[in-house]
Design a protein around this motif. Sequence first.
Motif, short mmCIF file in Angstrom:
data_model
loop_
_atom_site.label_atom_id
_atom_site.label_comp_id
_atom_site.label_asym_id
_atom_site.label_seq_id
_atom_site.Cartn_x
_atom_site.Cartn_y
_atom_site.Cartn_z
N ASP A 194 59.84 77.94 16.53
CA ASP A 194 60.13 78.47 15.19
C ASP A 194 58.96 79.32 14.69
N LEU A 195 57.74 78.82 14.87
CA LEU A 195 56.56 79.55 14.42
C LEU A 195 56.47 80.90 15.10
N SER A 196 56.61 80.92 16.42
CA SER A 196 56.54 82.18 17.15
C SER A 196 57.62 83.15 16.69
N ALA A 197 58.84 82.65 16.51
CA ALA A 197 59.96 83.49 16.08
C ALA A 197 59.73 84.03 14.67
N LEU A 198 59.13 83.20 13.80
CA LEU A 198 58.83 83.64 12.44
C LEU A 198 57.84 84.80 12.45
N ILE A 199 56.77 84.67 13.22
CA ILE A 199 55.77 85.74 13.30
C ILE A 199 56.44 87.04 13.73
#
Length: 281
Positions: free
Chosen positions: A74-79
């Motif tokens: 999720d974090l990677s996709a958000l960035i």
Amino acid sequence: MERIEANGISISFKRSGEGPPLVLLHGAEADHAMFDAFAARLAPHFTVIAYDQRDSGATRNPAGRCGLGELADDLSALIAALGFERAHVFGTSFGGAIAQVAAVRHSARIDRLVLASTFRVGVSVASINPDGFPRFAELRAKLPESLPAFAEYFFPPSYIASQPQALGIFTGNKRDAGQRERRGAVLAQPIAISLADIKAPTLVLAGREDRLIPPAHTLSLAREIAAARTAVIDGVGHVGTIQDPAAVAGQVIAFLKSKTPKDIVEENDHGGIQGGSGLSL
């Protein structure tokens, strides 16, 4: 608050400031609001993104269980969804565990990394604090009646006495039973990483008065991460971003703006500054 779709979920986040992106990952009991005062200290230097993880705040996600791997995704996709190639990442407590996994699984998305008051992924939290954790679990099961004693695992008693509104981090939690169950099951999902695979320049930060995660355990993470730096903030408990946001922000800003050995090499390769950095690593 803003909202963006990423990795199959609808992520709610708060953006402030301008400059290099810095994403903040909150703890297990909290949501993005735990960073309000902290983000205000960072905003003159960075574009600060404080977001709600799955089953937290206003983020909306499917009802299935997930582990640290999915939260790191999720974090990677958000960035990426925000249009950034990479970002600095600050993770505290449970958020620090997500950040560790992301730094291994999605290293290209992580610029610099700050791990605050957190625990090593793959290690039982109960084993980290065998004397205190059984009592902590007992108090957690009896909330809200046990709130004053429970809160002392997060803040020193003197701080609670002078700032009782800080307990809103627990009383303001609006998770329903399903969300609480899924959050509680995250760490039970199997995952293994090697901290030696973290390539991002890293600061490991602890509050000296932390009763939940012993500072010695948090600082031990630095021994497994190449050239990691450490810092300890005196008088601060587990939730330093609320108790003393200025002190935590000062450490974070200094680290994110400092030169690392990699920076020195790159400058030398381009005919820049010569010689050592003078930094304590």
